[in-house]
Every structure is written in structure tokens, then in C-alpha cells.
Design a protein around this motif. Sequence first.
Motif, PDB file in Angstrom:
ATOM      1  N   LEU A 131       0.827  -1.208   0.000  1.00 55.19           N
ATOM      2  CA  LEU A 131       0.000   0.000   0.000  1.00 55.19           C
ATOM      3  C   LEU A 131       0.862   1.260   0.000  1.00 55.19           C
ATOM      4  O   LEU A 131       0.636   2.197  -0.794  1.00 55.19           O
ATOM      5  N   LEU A 132       1.871   1.307   0.861  1.00 56.32           N
ATOM      6  CA  LEU A 132       2.743   2.481   0.911  1.00 56.32           C
ATOM      7  C   LEU A 132       3.536   2.637  -0.378  1.00 56.32           C
ATOM      8  O   LEU A 132       3.749   3.762  -0.860  1.00 56.32           O
ATOM      9  N   GLY A 133       3.969   1.503  -0.966  1.00 53.41           N
ATOM     10  CA  GLY A 133       4.712   1.574  -2.226  1.00 53.41           C
ATOM     11  C   GLY A 133       3.873   2.125  -3.361  1.00 53.41           C
ATOM     12  O   GLY A 133       4.351   2.939  -4.170  1.00 53.41           O
ATOM     13  N   VAL A 134       2.615   1.719  -3.434  1.00 53.67           N
ATOM     14  CA  VAL A 134       1.715   2.230  -4.474  1.00 53.67           C
ATOM     15  C   VAL A 134       1.459   3.719  -4.274  1.00 53.67           C
ATOM     16  O   VAL A 134       1.481   4.515  -5.232  1.00 53.67           O
ATOM     17  N   LEU A 135       1.228   4.133  -3.042  1.00 55.30           N
ATOM     18  CA  LEU A 135       0.968   5.546  -2.766  1.00 55.30           C
ATOM     19  C   LEU A 135       2.196   6.410  -3.078  1.00 55.30           C
ATOM     20  O   LEU A 135       2.069   7.519  -3.611  1.00 55.30           O
ATOM     21  N   CYS A 136       3.381   5.896  -2.741  1.00 56.11           N
ATOM     22  CA  CYS A 136       4.605   6.653  -3.040  1.00 56.11           C
ATOM     23  C   CYS A 136       4.818   6.780  -4.546  1.00 56.11           C
ATOM     24  O   CYS A 136       5.272   7.820  -5.040  1.00 56.11           O
ATOM     25  N   ALA A 137       4.504   5.712  -5.284  1.00 52.08           N
ATOM     26  CA  ALA A 137       4.628   5.772  -6.739  1.00 52.08           C
ATOM     27  C   ALA A 137       3.588   6.716  -7.346  1.00 52.08           C
ATOM     28  O   ALA A 137       3.851   7.388  -8.353  1.00 52.08           O
ATOM     29  N   ARG A 138       2.405   6.735  -6.724  1.00 46.63           N
ATOM     30  CA  ARG A 138       1.334   7.619  -7.231  1.00 46.63           C
ATOM     31  C   ARG A 138       1.739   9.078  -7.085  1.00 46.63           C
ATOM     32  O   ARG A 138       1.499   9.898  -7.986  1.00 46.63           O
ATOM     33  N   TRP A 139       2.313   9.474  -5.964  1.00 46.32           N
ATOM     34  CA  TRP A 139       2.764  10.845  -5.742  1.00 46.32           C
ATOM     35  C   TRP A 139       4.295  10.873  -5.631  1.00 46.32           C
ATOM     36  O   TRP A 139       4.855  11.298  -4.621  1.00 46.32           O
ATOM     37  N   ARG A 140       4.926  10.386  -6.673  1.00 51.87           N
ATOM     38  CA  ARG A 140       6.392  10.271  -6.667  1.00 51.87           C
ATOM     39  C   ARG A 140       7.045  11.644  -6.506  1.00 51.87           C
ATOM     40  O   ARG A 140       6.631  12.627  -7.131  1.00 51.87           O
ATOM     41  N   ASN A 141       8.063  11.671  -5.633  1.00 54.03           N
ATOM     42  CA  ASN A 141       8.842  12.877  -5.324  1.00 54.03           C
ATOM     43  C   ASN A 141       8.027  13.943  -4.586  1.00 54.03           C
ATOM     44  O   ASN A 141       8.484  15.091  -4.449  1.00 54.03           O
ATOM     45  N   GLY A 142       6.855  13.566  -4.130  1.00 54.15           N
ATOM     46  CA  GLY A 142       6.057  14.494  -3.348  1.00 54.15           C
ATOM     47  C   GLY A 142       6.388  14.395  -1.865  1.00 54.15           C
ATOM     48  O   GLY A 142       7.308  13.685  -1.445  1.00 54.15           O
ATOM     49  N   ARG A 143       5.635  15.101  -1.042  1.00 52.53           N
ATOM     50  CA  ARG A 143       5.898  15.101   0.396  1.00 52.53           C
ATOM     51  C   ARG A 143       5.704  13.715   1.009  1.00 52.53           C
ATOM     52  O   ARG A 143       6.493  13.269   1.830  1.00 52.53           O
ATOM     53  N   LEU A 144       4.623  13.055   0.608  1.00 49.50           N
ATOM     54  CA  LEU A 144       4.363  11.714   1.136  1.00 49.50           C
ATOM     55  C   LEU A 144       5.487  10.760   0.765  1.00 49.50           C
ATOM     56  O   LEU A 144       5.965   9.987   1.609  1.00 49.50           O
ATOM     57  N   ASP A 145       5.925  10.836  -0.488  1.00 51.19           N
ATOM     58  CA  ASP A 145       6.988   9.946  -0.954  1.00 51.19           C
ATOM     59  C   ASP A 145       8.274  10.184  -0.178  1.00 51.19           C
ATOM     60  O   ASP A 145       8.938   9.236   0.268  1.00 51.19           O
ATOM     61  N   ARG A 146       8.639  11.428   0.026  1.00 52.08           N
ATOM     62  CA  ARG A 146       9.876  11.735   0.745  1.00 52.08           C
ATOM     63  C   ARG A 146       9.781  11.322   2.214  1.00 52.08           C
ATOM     64  O   ARG A 146      10.751  10.791   2.788  1.00 52.08           O
ATOM     65  N   ALA A 147       8.628  11.557   2.828  1.00 53.16           N
ATOM     66  CA  ALA A 147       8.463  11.205   4.242  1.00 53.16           C
ATOM     67  C   ALA A 147       8.505   9.694   4.436  1.00 53.16           C
ATOM     68  O   ALA A 147       9.193   9.185   5.339  1.00 53.16           O
ATOM     69  N   VAL A 148       7.778   8.964   3.595  1.00 53.54           N
ATOM     70  CA  VAL A 148       7.765   7.499   3.709  1.00 53.54           C
ATOM     71  C   VAL A 148       9.140   6.925   3.396  1.00 53.54           C
ATOM     72  O   VAL A 148       9.606   5.992   4.067  1.00 53.54           O
TER      73      VAL A 148
END
Length: 329
Positions: free
Chosen positions: A122-139
Motif C-alpha cells: 500500500l505504501l509503495g503504491v501511494l509513493c509511486a502515485r505521488w512520486r517525489n512528493g511530500r508523502l513519498d519523501r516522508a515514507v
Amino acid sequence: MKNYLKRRLLQFLPVVLGICILNFVLIRLAPGDMAEVMAGETGMSDSAADAGQQVEHLRESFGLNIPAHEQLFLYLKKLLSFDLGYSYRFNAPVSELIAERVGATALLGLTSLLLAVAGGVLLGVLCARWRNGRLDRAVSALMALCYSVPVFWLALMLVVLFGVTLQWFPIGGMQEVGVEAGGRWALARDIAWHLVLPVSTLAVYSLAVYTRFTRASMVDTLQEDYIRTARSKGLSDRVIYFRHALRNAILPVLTMIAANFGELLAGSIVIETVFSWPGLGKLTYDAVLNRDTNLLLSILFLSSLLVMATSVVLDILYAKLDPRIELQS
């Protein structure tokens, strides 16, 4: 399918034989006299003559007085008849000891694996969905921390913080004494409460691995032509990410799941020892500590079978998820 399974079974036979021989040789190469170790565990007599007789009796009882190649032949012969031998340390058949402990290890390992896979995907999909965004960097930063933390240190810190200081969770065992009197639900709740700390410790490292693998695989998959075609058709992001992209991106994650199955016992040795969890990991630790050869050989043998069985299941899942992959008979 049947022809494939037969072929893999024939391939496994020499591998299993080689593993059994290697395990036997490595354990026998360990320094020290097994009979003297067993005599010390069972209580050696103060008299030198009686102690010598006791050691010789143990050598004869456990077949340690015959040449090593004959011991190996007898060990392999017993395996063919599914005889795992006798544990001198626990004074019980090895098969009974493993049967008593395998459920606890399966509960601990599968619960932590399910938690890590579900959370990581789930976290991998979300990070890929918003790649290089705040969520991706935080996770990504959090997963890097989880990946680098030693498991044994994390286990001890959780014990100190949540078990000793805050006293929120029990720090040892699988259940409280006498909880069975409260019924099945009381027993289930108590076991679940005891699971929290060891499962959390065991799942942290795997969660980081699955998150990073899923993210990388999803990023590559989202560049494929069929994803652009799906977008052009006006499909929603949920359908594109979870139905189309994830089906192909999950294949590398399945490989990691299979690898984790092989490492299940190795990881549980540390966790079960720290939390006094009555599973195969704690049993393996006791077998190594007490030089219980029959018990240790049997656990290693069953672990190798688990790894090989997992590889077969993985191949079948690959063929089911990707039509381009065929099982060669």
C-alpha cells in the motif's frame, strides 16, 4: 501442472540429499565430544570411573561410537522412514517437539509477514502515485530508518519502552497462565496482546523492503505503453494503479515474499529468544546452545523443505499472474 510438479520433485531429491549431508558434516565438525556434552547436561557422576562409563553408555545409546560415515547412513535411513530421532535435551521425540512449536512460529511469522506485505504494498503504491512528493519523501525517509535499525536492538527497546516503562504489553511468553479458563475469546485476545511486540519487531524490516520494492516496481510499470492506453480510455486512477499496474509490479514483491519465507526461522530465532516466544526459533536456539544434534538437524531439514516448497508455489503464482509465463513440463 502435474508434469511440472513431478519434474521439480525429481530436481529436489539431490538437493535435499546434499543439504542433509552438508548439515550433518558441519554439525559433526563442531569441536567437543557430544557424549561428554550430553553427560554434562544430564548430570555427570563425581567418580571418574562412573563418569567414563556414563559417557560410553551415551555414545552407545546415540550411536556415537560408530564411524561418522555409518552415522550419516543411519541418519539418512531414518529420514526416509520419517524418523527424526530423539532429543536428549528435552527427553522427547523430535517430531513431537517440532509439532508442539510449529504453530507458534507460524502464527508469529505469518502475522508479521501479512502485516509487512499489506503495509508495504500500500505504501509503495501511494509513493509511486505521488512520486517525489511530500508523502513519498516522508515514507522513504521512514523506511530507510526502519531498514537500518538492527532487529535485536529494536526488540530490546520495545521491551524497555512498552513492556517495562509503560507496561502496555506483556514482554514474554505466548499467553498468561490460566487464561484458558475464560474461554476461547479470552485466550484469543490474550495471545493477540502477546503478539503485538514480537510481530511489530519482526515486521519493521520487511515493511521497509516491501515498500521500496513496490515503489520501484510501480514506477517502472507506470511507464509501460498499456498504462498510457488505459489512461487514454479514461479509466480512474484507482483502476489503473491497483488493477492494471499493481498486477505486474507485484511480481518482484512475490520473489521477496518467497525469500522471507526462507528467512522466517532465522529471523524468529532472535525475536522468539528475546520475547520468550515458544516457537521453533526458541527451540533452535536451545538446540544450538545444548548441542542437541538430532533436534538441530531436523529443524534445518524442515527449513530447507519449506524453502523449496515456497519456490514451487512462487512459480505457480508467477504463471497465474502473468500469462506470458508458462510452466515448462
